[in-house]
Design an enzyme around this catalytic site. Structure first.
Site, PDB file in Angstrom:
ATOM      1  N   LEU A 250     -11.455  10.635  22.607  1.00 10.49           N
ATOM      2  CA  LEU A 250     -12.718  10.706  22.099  1.00 10.49           C
ATOM      3  C   LEU A 250     -13.820  11.724  23.238  1.00 10.49           C
ATOM      4  O   LEU A 250     -13.349  10.981  23.793  1.00 10.49           O
ATOM      5  CB  LEU A 250     -12.306   9.259  22.287  1.00 10.49           C
ATOM      6  CG  LEU A 250     -13.899   8.248  21.721  1.00 10.49           C
ATOM      7  CD1 LEU A 250     -14.816   9.373  20.359  1.00 10.49           C
ATOM      8  CD2 LEU A 250     -14.653   7.639  21.758  1.00 10.49           C
ATOM      9  N   HIS A 251     -14.555  12.784  22.160  1.00  9.56           N
ATOM     10  CA  HIS A 251     -15.490  12.730  23.014  1.00  9.56           C
ATOM     11  C   HIS A 251     -17.184  13.421  22.377  1.00  9.56           C
ATOM     12  O   HIS A 251     -16.773  13.567  20.762  1.00  9.56           O
ATOM     13  CB  HIS A 251     -15.030  14.154  23.614  1.00  9.56           C
ATOM     14  CG  HIS A 251     -15.092  14.843  22.439  1.00  9.56           C
ATOM     15  ND1 HIS A 251     -13.132  15.011  22.037  1.00  9.56           N
ATOM     16  CD2 HIS A 251     -15.121  16.646  22.248  1.00  9.56           C
ATOM     17  CE1 HIS A 251     -13.334  16.508  21.177  1.00  9.56           C
ATOM     18  NE2 HIS A 251     -14.116  16.905  21.430  1.00  9.56           N
ATOM     19  N   PHE A 252     -18.348  13.508  22.467  1.00 14.48           N
ATOM     20  CA  PHE A 252     -19.669  14.256  22.039  1.00 14.48           C
ATOM     21  C   PHE A 252     -19.431  15.940  23.027  1.00 14.48           C
ATOM     22  O   PHE A 252     -19.610  15.536  24.385  1.00 14.48           O
ATOM     23  CB  PHE A 252     -20.312  12.951  21.971  1.00 14.48           C
ATOM     24  CG  PHE A 252     -20.755  11.366  21.205  1.00 14.48           C
ATOM     25  CD1 PHE A 252     -20.347  11.748  19.976  1.00 14.48           C
ATOM     26  CD2 PHE A 252     -19.541  10.681  22.072  1.00 14.48           C
ATOM     27  CE1 PHE A 252     -19.795  10.255  18.875  1.00 14.48           C
ATOM     28  CE2 PHE A 252     -19.455   9.764  21.294  1.00 14.48           C
ATOM     29  CZ  PHE A 252     -20.071   9.411  19.967  1.00 14.48           C
TER      30      PHE A 252
END
Length: 448
Positions: A250-252
């Site tokens: 999970l990353h932005f």
């Protein structure tokens, strides 16, 4: 010709690999850490680290204020302490040679035309970016610790931890121990294969080993980053699996670009709103006269109202295996939700060979109008017609888009509205007729 110069002086340095990119570890690294010897973000090293810490004020329940600090189309943005910290630390990592290439040497221009699509020649990203390690036909896939993930990143690539404060004040600590037993820390790190100046990754709860899927808490953290930066030229993006995310952790992503994205200037038409407008106040519009069909979330009496509506919509798309991209714009006040089907068309062999030859994978930034091109020929010959054709291939059909709208309406507890003048305003989703005007001059250059 109009030019924009960077506020900060950028020192050109030779590119070297950072510690985590080497397969082995060294004795000197072992002497500096109590963990595995590589000073990584895994549970072997992070719990005994003392990374910098930015504690942001919790604005989740604050009322949404009117825009008084300027925007992408005019006005001077207010400079926040987070901006100064992020940019200063990012330049520090560049001077230390932690990037795979020098993004500041990449040529960038605004393509002549009504839309003002932005083109960048980034040959280094093409040659050195990490390849995708999972199948592209499933939006939800389990985390696989054997594949590359952010726990393998060296701590030297982390700019700071990003954590909420229960109070109404933000603080920065140069060094703070990690209490991993209490909470898994969220971090802001460099993107070692950057697209633009200040390109960073927001990695929520890194030790929880979350796959690339939206949940409310992680999305709220991304909203908080955009709000805390308080800069209209700082946008946060998200790519789901199947929509050109390349890492299933999970990353932005976020970076600075000092011109408006074409998608931010596209006209819209209200299509849904809150069933309880005086309590939540969320309004959803659809894009008009843009090559990709998408929805725009705005309003919300409080930040968490807008976040809840967007998160619920994303979760519904994930559960229905619909790939999508997000762009968090205007300091967290305007969110573009963009379902897409380009990877699906690629798998079926339905993409034109001319577009395939460019090797461009349209993710959040490209769909928003920042075209990252990998070949000199494509950059020199870039036109508005090319950008329109590529993005038109990304868009869902009108029938499938209506299905998405129904999913969003139900998931976010919205009610449909009459789409005022939509028949007159609706653009054709083909490669022939871009119609949005731009406030930029043709030939406008963005200088690094």
């Amino acid at each position: 010709m109009v030019c924009i110069e960077r506020m900060l002086t950028i020192k050109r340095v030779p590119t070297v690999v950072s510690n985590y990119q080497e397969s082995g570890s060294s004795e000197d690294l072992k002497s500096r850490t109590e963990g595995c010897g590589r000073n990584c973000l895994g549970d072997c090293c992070l719990p005994v680290s003392k990374l910098p810490l930015y504690v942001f004020k919790n604005a989740e329940h604050e009322r949404v204020e009117e825009d008084i600090h300027g925007s992408c189309n005019g006005g001077s943005p207010q400079i926040s302490s987070l901006n100064n910290l992020l940019l200063g630390q990012w330049e520090n990592r560049m001077n230390r040679g932690l990037f795979r290439y020098d993004v500041t040497s990449c040529e960038t221009k605004v393509i002549p035309g009504k839309y003002g699509f932005i083109a960048q020649l980034n040959e280094g990203r093409h040659l050195k970016k990490r390849p995708t390690e999972f199948c592209i036909d499933k939006v939800l896939q389990p985390f696989d610790e054997n594949k590359f993930n952010f726990t393998k990143v060296g701590q030297e690539e982390v700019l700071f931890r990003f954590e909420p404060n229960k109070g109404k004040t933000s603080f920065y600590f140069h060094s703070s121990p990690v209490d991993s037993e209490k909470d898994s820390p969220s971090v802001v790190a460099i993107n070692a294969s950057p697209i633009e100046y200040g390109h960073v990754l927001l990695i929520p709860r890194v030790l929880d080993l979350l796959p690339q899927r939206i949940d409310r808490d992680s999305l709220l953290l991304a909203f908080q980053l955009a709000k805390e930066a308080s800069d209209p030229f700082f946008r946060v993006g998200y790519n789901s699996l199947g929509a050109f995310a390349t890492i299933n952790h999970l990353h932005f992503q976020a970076y600075y670009l000092s011109v408006p994205f074409p998608i931010e200037k596209a006209p819209t038409c209200r299509t849904m709103s809150s069933k309880r407008p005086y309590e939540t106040g969320v309004v959803v519009s659809k894009l008009l006269n843009y090559p990709v069909r998408g929805l725009v979330f705005e309003g919300g009496c409080k930040l968490h109202d807008l976040c809840n509506a967007v998160a619920s919509s994303c979760i519904s798309l994930q559960d229905n295996n619909i790939p999508f991209n997000l762009l968090i714009s205007d300091r967290g006040k305007r969110i573009f939700l963009l379902p897409q089907c380009y990877a699906e068309k690629l798998a079926r062999g339905e993409v034109n060979q001319e577009l395939l030859d460019t090797q461009v994978n349209p993710a959040a930034w490209e769909i928003s109008g920042h075209m990252v091109l990998k070949h000199r020929k494509d950059y020199d010959e870039a036109s508005e017609q090319y950008a329109w054709r590529l993005l038109a291939e990304v868009s869902l059909s009108e029938e499938r888009f209506q299905d998405v709208k129904r999913l969003v309406c139900e998931a976010a507890n919205l009610q449909p509205e009459d789409e005022y003048n939509s028949i007159q305003q609706e653009a054709r989703y083909d490669s022939t007729s871009p119609q949005v005007t731009t406030h930029l001059h043709q030939g406008f250059l963005v200088l690094h």
